[in-house]
Design a protein around this motif. Structure first.
Motif, short mmCIF file in Angstrom:
data_model
loop_
_atom_site.label_atom_id
_atom_site.label_comp_id
_atom_site.label_asym_id
_atom_site.label_seq_id
_atom_site.Cartn_x
_atom_site.Cartn_y
_atom_site.Cartn_z
N ARG A 26 0.88 -1.17 0.00
CA ARG A 26 0.00 0.00 0.00
C ARG A 26 0.91 1.22 0.00
O ARG A 26 1.85 1.30 0.80
CB ARG A 26 -0.91 0.03 1.22
CG ARG A 26 -1.84 1.24 1.21
CD ARG A 26 -2.83 1.23 2.35
NE ARG A 26 -3.66 2.44 2.31
CZ ARG A 26 -4.58 2.74 3.22
NH1 ARG A 26 -4.79 1.93 4.25
NH2 ARG A 26 -5.30 3.85 3.12
N SER A 29 2.82 3.34 3.15
CA SER A 29 2.60 2.56 4.37
C SER A 29 3.94 2.34 5.07
O SER A 29 4.86 1.78 4.47
CB SER A 29 1.96 1.21 4.04
OG SER A 29 2.20 0.28 5.07
N TRP A 157 -6.48 -1.63 7.71
CA TRP A 157 -5.07 -1.69 7.31
C TRP A 157 -4.14 -1.68 8.53
O TRP A 157 -3.18 -2.45 8.60
CB TRP A 157 -4.73 -0.54 6.37
CG TRP A 157 -3.29 -0.59 5.97
CD1 TRP A 157 -2.26 0.11 6.50
CD2 TRP A 157 -2.72 -1.45 4.98
NE1 TRP A 157 -1.07 -0.24 5.91
CE2 TRP A 157 -1.33 -1.19 4.97
CE3 TRP A 157 -3.24 -2.39 4.11
CZ2 TRP A 157 -0.47 -1.86 4.10
CZ3 TRP A 157 -2.38 -3.06 3.25
CH2 TRP A 157 -1.03 -2.79 3.24
N GLY A 218 2.08 -1.44 -6.34
CA GLY A 218 0.84 -1.48 -5.58
C GLY A 218 0.31 -2.89 -5.52
O GLY A 218 0.39 -3.65 -6.49
#
Length: 775
Positions: A26, A29, A157, A218
């Motif tokens: 992600r 992150s 997440w 991604g």
């Protein structure tokens, strides 16, 4: 942690699969950033391929300079009819940034492996990392949220990834992204990009020999790239280039945490950048302690008391929420939910912003806004000296230096007189920069009152920290200041279509920037819009702008003077065609500026190709027609008086035809707007108005009062004071007393509308008393 919801069949690994390490992440992150760095260090690959614009690869050295993060790769693509720009942002905890650093440290070759950001397969995405997720992905995310007992994608997440033990993270991510896109199913919107990245992977594997290749992308793309790489032929894909009549480029620009934050509309990042910076640097527990302090300071700065007791309750509540939710430590949503429960005393009109997608919505509770802003942070990027810059920035710096306009750290006021050639050169530069929106530049004054003298302008100029980044981003419009400003104005004009106000603003900007010779279509577009417009207010505004500038003669150049003349003639012709059809009272009031523009053309534009006789005849017909809107009739009479075509002796007679309370104010508005100076000393007119008003009952006067007030507002304060003395003397008051009373009228503290309301209330009370026989 319940991971039973994840399942997929194991694939049969090949030798190439074992050498190709695809890490789905992600974007932005901290957990993924650490994962990428560990993977590169462990595998010691020959290549580290990174989802990013491949056309930037020749300039990767720019990213090795000593920048202050965050920054972004700004990519643009311009054709004659379209200009597109996109950003690839990096901060310290971006997996892509850590992949670059780890590659250089490990002696690997880093390369961006995605299509250029301007490529058509990106669609209209302003941010290259904004992956399109369909219904299946949304349903899968909702299912994961329900299974984990979390509220919102970001909470999921954090629970799944940010608090995961390092040795479990890659497995969790693989299963999570597979749930969103099972088996890397084909995505028609992303197929071209994924094919391009997969071909890069196959080429790198062939070049690496027995060594490994790490590819960071991604998570949406990871499994598809693995699958497609197996079928690729190993040839290095050609990086697309623009056509001969197109322009494209990629440069580094400073970025900031506000632009990086999901809550301000960034489509593909993490929220609360300052918080996740702390997570990356110090861990979740230290980040929670930092966030408590940051939020408390922000709320105190906003005027809310956050006591020690509040802090204790908040901290305890956060710990309890984390324990109840099965979190290893206090996560961001625990912290925010606890703050909401202990610090915010009011009810909320909508769910908390961190529980849903998208930017913070209007109407969000101020305390929540303060909390989120505190977690966003104020960090701003800065480019290192020696960073490659586009031609536009260099061109602007050279022009400013040559003109003596280089911004300094202290603000300076620049006064310009268009009669002076050197001032005109400076005015062109500053106005072109104003078109581009350069920070630190403000136009304080421009030409205001219509007059034949040369225009005067003044600017405030100071060095601004955002100027460099903005000018780099403006390079999408062209490589020189005139080219860029011209292209931007052309784009604004195309966007405006038939909006005369917007087109007039474009024309005026081009005129003062000295660009009309470069933008030949703008005059024709505005003239065409004037000729078709049914909005006489807009036609009048465009005509007044054109005539006000036409008065300056050829100070803007012969070509610009001709262009202004064309616009004046177009506006005059349109008013001539449309004025007699105006019947609506409000439309008549909006048309007053159109008559003002035409009056000025009749009086001050002897060189204009306008039909004077036809226009005067039209005014006469408007004045004679009983169906004419009162404001149009007043404006027609005022134009005739102002142009010397009527003596003004019978103004009172014409006025009596529009003497109803709902008409008189509009008629006088048109009359005063066009012939204020000519009739200011007309005592007969003032007497006629006073006589009409004296004969009205109170309710009629109250109906007429707002429009009458608007009509007399056309007179400046000094003239209104003189009119007050005339009216008072007409009632028999002496000169000295009239002057005193006139000053009192002008300086009365009560608003006229409030006085009208008071009069209406008094009338109602008097009527009811009379009905009851009490007076």
């Amino acid at each position: 942690m319940r991971l039973g919801i994840f399942s997929r069949p194991e694939r049969q690994a090949t030798a190439a699969d074992e050498r190709l390490v695809v890490i789905g992440v992600r974007h932005h992150s901290p957990a993924c950033a650490h994962l990428v760095r560990r993977a590169v260090k462990r595998h010691r690959p020959a290549f580290v391929l990174i989802e990013g614009p491949a056309d930037f690869n020749p300039h990767l050295g720019d990213l090795r300079l000593d920048h202050q993060l965050p920054l972004a790769i700004f990519s643009y693509h311009a054709t004659r009819h379209r200009s597109f720009a996109s950003y690839s942002p990096f901060c310290a905890y971006s997996p892509e940034w850590q992949a670059l650093q780890a590659a250089w440290e490990a002696g690997a070759t880093p390369l961006f492996c995605d299509l250029p950001a301007w490529h058509p397969d990106f669609g209209a995405r302003a941010n290259r990392y904004a992956d399109p997720h369909g219904r299946h992905a949304a349903a899968a995310e909702a299912a994961v949220a329900r299974a984990l007992g979390e509220d919102g994608r970001d909470a999921v997440w954090d629970t799944l990834a940010e608090q995961a033990p390092p040795d479990e993270l890659d497995h969790r991510l693989e299963r999570y992204f597979d749930l969103l896109r099972p088996g890397g199913d084909e995505d028609p919107l992303e197929n071209a990009r994924e094919q391009f990245m997969a071909r890069h992977a196959a080429w790198a594997l062939r070049e690496a020999g027995s060594r490994k290749v790490v590819l960071v992308c991604g998570g949406w793309h990871a499994e598809a790239i693995r699958r497609l790489a197996r079928a690729a032929d190993g040839a290095r894909p050609d990086v697309p280039v623009p056509a001969d009549d197109e322009h494209a480029g990629s440069y580094l620009v400073p970025y900031d945490y506000r632009r990086l934050d999901r809550f301000t509309g960034y489509a593909s990042g993490m929220p609360s950048p300052a918080y996740y910076e702390q997570v990356h640097a110090r861990g979740l527990e230290a980040a929670a302690n930092w966030a408590e302090n940051a939020i408390a300071q922000a709320m105190r700065a906003a005027g809310q008391v956050v006591s020690t007791a509040d802090r204790v309750a908040w901290h305890a509540h956060g710990q309890a929420l984390a324990l109840t939710r099965g979190h290893r430590t206090v996560l961001r949503t625990d912290l925010l939910d606890a703050a909401l429960a202990t610090l915010v005393k009011d009810g909320l009109d909508q769910p908390a912003a961190w529980t849903r997608e998208g930017a913070v919505r209007a109407g969000t509770h101020p305390a929540l806004v303060a909390m989120l802003k505190a977690l966003t942070g104020e960090r701003r990027g800065r480019l290192a000296p020696g960073t490659r810059r586009p031609p536009l920035v260099i061109d602007i710096e050279e022009r400013l230096e040559h003109a003596g306009l280089t911004p300094g750290h202290s603000a300076r006021r620049i006064e310009l007189d268009w009669r002076v050639p050197a001032d005109r050169e400076q005015a062109h530069i500053l106005n072109a920069l104003r078109v581009l929106g350069m920070p630190g530049l403000e136009r304080l004054e421009g030409p205001s009152a219509p007059r034949p003298a040369a225009p005067q302008e003044s600017f405030r100029l100071i060095r601004h920290r955002d100027a460099e980044g903005m000018l780099i981003e403006a390079s999408r419009w062209g490589g020189t200041l005139p080219m860029a400003a011209t292209a931007l104005l052309a784009d604004r004009a195309a966007e405006a279509r038939s909006d005369l106000k917007a087109l007039s603003a474009c024309f005026a900007d081009a005129l003062f920037a000295g660009l009309l010779a470069l933008e030949n279509d703008l005059t024709a577009q505005l003239a065409h819009g004037i000729g078709l417009s049914h909005d006489m207010g807009a036609v009048g505004a465009a005509g007044r702008m054109a005539m006000g500038l036409y008065r300056f003669g050829e100070i803007f150049g012969a070509a610009a003077h001709r262009a202004l003349g064309e616009l004046c003639e177009a506006a005059f012709s349109r008013v001539l065609q449309a004025a007699e059809a105006i019947r609506n009272d409000e439309e008549g009031l909006r048309a007053i500026p159109a008559f003002v523009a035409c009056r000025d053309m009749l009086r001050d534009g002897p060189d204009l190709a306008i039909e004077r006789g036809a226009f005067l005849a039209m005014l006469g017909r408007c004045l004679a027609n009983a169906q004419t809107a009162p404001a149009v009739a007043g404006a027609a009479l005022g134009t005739l008086v102002a142009c010397g075509e009527s003596s003004g002796h019978d103004i009172a007679g014409h006025m009596r035809r529009f003497s109803r309370p709902d008409q008189l104010g509009d008629f006088l508005s048109g009359l005063f707007a066009l012939a204020r100076e000519e009739i200011a000393a007309d005592n007969a007119l003032i007497d006629a108005v006073r006589t009409l008003v004296d004969d009205w009952p109170d309710d009629a006067f109250l109906i007429a009062l707002p429009a009458l007030r608007q009509a007399f507002a056309f007179f400046p304060p000094r003239e209104r004071e003189r009119l007050s003395r005339v009216i008072l003397r007409a009632t028999g008051i002496g000169e000295a007393q009239a002057e005193i009373r006139a000053l009192e009228w002008m300086r009365q503290p009560a608003d006229v509308a409030d006085q009208a309301a008071a009069l209406a209330l008094e009338a109602i009370v008097a009527r009811r008393l009379a009905d009851a026989g009490l007076v």
